[in-house]
Design an enzyme around this catalytic site. Structure first.
Site, PDB file in Angstrom:
ATOM      1  N   GLU A 184      15.003  62.710  78.071  1.00 35.07           N
ATOM      2  CA  GLU A 184      14.791  61.698  77.545  1.00 35.07           C
ATOM      3  C   GLU A 184      16.236  60.684  78.222  1.00 35.07           C
ATOM      4  O   GLU A 184      16.926  60.820  78.021  1.00 35.07           O
ATOM      5  CB  GLU A 184      15.166  60.969  76.350  1.00 35.07           C
ATOM      6  CG  GLU A 184      15.157  59.889  75.582  1.00 35.07           C
ATOM      7  CD  GLU A 184      14.763  60.189  73.858  1.00 35.07           C
ATOM      8  OE1 GLU A 184      15.238  58.816  73.317  1.00 35.07           O
ATOM      9  OE2 GLU A 184      13.987  61.216  73.464  1.00 35.07           O
ATOM     10  N   LYS A 212      15.618  62.130  63.945  1.00 38.07           N
ATOM     11  CA  LYS A 212      15.147  62.463  65.793  1.00 38.07           C
ATOM     12  C   LYS A 212      16.718  62.492  66.525  1.00 38.07           C
ATOM     13  O   LYS A 212      16.237  62.981  67.764  1.00 38.07           O
ATOM     14  CB  LYS A 212      14.567  61.611  66.262  1.00 38.07           C
ATOM     15  CG  LYS A 212      13.049  62.240  66.991  1.00 38.07           C
ATOM     16  CD  LYS A 212      13.541  61.148  68.124  1.00 38.07           C
ATOM     17  CE  LYS A 212      13.044  61.408  69.587  1.00 38.07           C
ATOM     18  NZ  LYS A 212      13.584  60.362  70.779  1.00 38.07           N
ATOM     19  N   ASP A 250      16.768  79.090  70.413  1.00 37.66           N
ATOM     20  CA  ASP A 250      15.103  78.665  70.322  1.00 37.66           C
ATOM     21  C   ASP A 250      15.611  77.484  69.823  1.00 37.66           C
ATOM     22  O   ASP A 250      16.099  77.236  68.368  1.00 37.66           O
ATOM     23  CB  ASP A 250      15.112  79.971  69.198  1.00 37.66           C
ATOM     24  CG  ASP A 250      13.273  79.786  68.509  1.00 37.66           C
ATOM     25  OD1 ASP A 250      13.195  78.951  68.767  1.00 37.66           O
ATOM     26  OD2 ASP A 250      12.935  81.134  68.125  1.00 37.66           O
ATOM     27  N   HIS A 283      18.080  51.916  76.192  1.00 41.52           N
ATOM     28  CA  HIS A 283      18.035  52.416  76.223  1.00 41.52           C
ATOM     29  C   HIS A 283      16.734  52.407  77.688  1.00 41.52           C
ATOM     30  O   HIS A 283      16.254  53.020  78.652  1.00 41.52           O
ATOM     31  CB  HIS A 283      16.275  53.092  75.175  1.00 41.52           C
ATOM     32  CG  HIS A 283      15.326  54.012  75.834  1.00 41.52           C
ATOM     33  ND1 HIS A 283      15.743  55.394  75.502  1.00 41.52           N
ATOM     34  CD2 HIS A 283      14.539  53.838  75.750  1.00 41.52           C
ATOM     35  CE1 HIS A 283      14.738  56.149  76.079  1.00 41.52           C
ATOM     36  NE2 HIS A 283      14.092  54.875  76.067  1.00 41.52           N
TER      37      HIS A 283
END
Length: 428
Positions: free
Chosen positions: A83, A261, A277, A376
């Site tokens: 991202e 998130k 993990d 972004h």
């Protein structure tokens, strides 16, 4: 030990130059990061021993977050993510904490839990009492499965027993509480649970069914706090807006999902880069975000201190390790751990939480000021330009044209490239 994580102009260097600066800052041998090249990293043979039915490997960009000071130690943080903006944003907000001491952390002991489910029990409450009375016997049996862990100071610390009614029947569930030291711990606690299951069934007077760890690692908590400089953030009004934006995530689960998130953008990138993990960490983090009232809420909190600076705090389970798993098998994970300089699981967890908090603060600041898309999209535009066929020397010009036109789309990038490549055109 990293000499400093404040590397000015790092983004303007070539990849080779970034590696040179990184290994020098981290005190590593010159070629320690060569395995980060696609042709030198995880081989097909190595991959074939890690999982089944291997047909290839997937490359994920690894960026280096700078400016981090965690518990007084300068750290360079490898982040594996696809991202745009994540690495730059975390680095930028980490810079805003440096004059206030960086990120300060604390943690509990590395306790993981395994559950042994017992079914068909006639007297669940009585079974609970019998199992608790046999705690010493069960702990000794479990510890016998991993003498190496016990020798390193780990092993079972306690057991607990829960009686859980359901629509099917009442289950008796025994929890093994295990200090796993510098391991993530899944294999250790699962092996112990399997070993004690027959004796648990005998004592409880039932039949054991599931014998497996829980990813709700609420006994293995890492905490981080940081002070983000008021003026570097943009002033008093920006701090006020950030506090209100963050509070929105505290009171509204719809906002909390996206807010959290953003935290996991940072956390997962470091967890993945170090071969840990990601799914276990994400499961534990999101389950921890459910409050005592059963409502999903923000993982972090933001407030002002007496001087008007922004104080951020984050507290989450962080079941990561440096022993076993992909961390010890994957050559890129090994290089990333070396670069990060963590020597214990606690140190690794501390850095991961610091990155999560920095990334969260960056997202909240963007939302509370110019909006998330501005920064972004400028980085996303580079991906669009490259996918449209722009050569390295054409990318900046294509990105500039797309942003100016507010048209960050593949078809517009192709149109710009066609215009630039006409005989009368050229890179503008």
């Amino acid at each position: 030990m990293t000499s400093t994580s404040r590397i000015s102009g790092f983004r303007n260097l070539s990849i080779d130059e970034r590696r040179e600066r990184a290994v020098a800052a981290a005190g590593l041998e010159p070629h320690r990061l060569d395995v980060l090249s696609p042709d030198r990293g995880l081989s097909l043979d190595q991959a074939d021993h890690m999982v089944e039915n291997v047909i290839g490997v997937l490359g994920v960009p690894v960026g280096l977050a700078t400016n981090f000071v965690v518990d007084g130690r300068d750290v360079l943080v490898p982040m594996a993510t696809e991202e745009p903006s994540v690495v730059a944003a975390a680095s930028n907000l980490a810079r805003m904490t440096r004059e206030h001491g960086g990120f300060v952390t604390s943690s509990t002991a590395p306790l993981m839990q395994a559950q042994v489910q017992v079914v068909d029990v006639v007297d669940p409450e009585g079974a609970r009492m019998r199992l608790l009375a046999a705690a010493s016997e069960l702990i000794e049996l479990a510890n016998a499965q991993d003498p190496a862990l016990v020798a390193f100071g780990g092993g079972v610390r306690d057991i607990s027993v829960r009686v859980i009614p359901s629509s099917r029947q009442t289950y008796v569930v025994l929890h093994l509480i295990v200090d796993v030291r510098d391991a993530m711990g899944a294999n250790a606690v699962n092996t112990m649970a399997e070993a004690i299951a027959p004796r648990v069934a005998e004592i409880a007077g039932g039949r054991t069914l599931l014998r497996i760890l829980t990813n709700k690692a609420d006994l293995r908590i890492t905490r981080v706090s940081a002070v983000f400089d008021r003026e570097l953030l943009g002033g008093v009004e920006v701090v006020e807006n950030m506090v209100d934006a963050a509070e929105f995530a505290v009171v509204d689960p719809y906002r909390a999902a996206t807010h959290n998130k953003g935290i996991m953008n940072g956390i997962t990138a470091v967890v993945l880069a170090t071969g840990n993990d990601t799914r276990a960490v994400e499961a534990g983090a999101h389950s921890h975000a459910i409050g005592l009232d059963g409502r999903y809420t923000s993982m972090s909190r933001f407030e002002k201190d007496a001087d008007g600076h922004l104080v951020g705090t984050l507290e989450l389970p962080m079941p990561v390790g440096l022993v076993g798993g992909a961390t010890k098998v994957h050559p890129v994970a090994q290089a990333n751990v070396a670069l990060l300089g963590a020597t214990t699981a606690d140190e690794l967890a501390a850095v991961i939480l610091a990155v999560g908090l920095a990334q969260n603060a960056a997202a909240v600041r963007a939302l509370a000021t110019e909006g998330i898309q501005r920064g972004h999209m400028s980085l996303h535009a580079r991906n669009v330009a490259v996918s449209a066929g722009a050569a390295k020397e054409e990318v900046d010009a294509v990105v500039s044209r797309m942003i100016e036109a507010k048209a960050v789309r593949a078809e517009y990038a192709e149109q710009v490239l066609a215009e630039m490549r006409t005989p009368s055109g050229g890179v503008r």
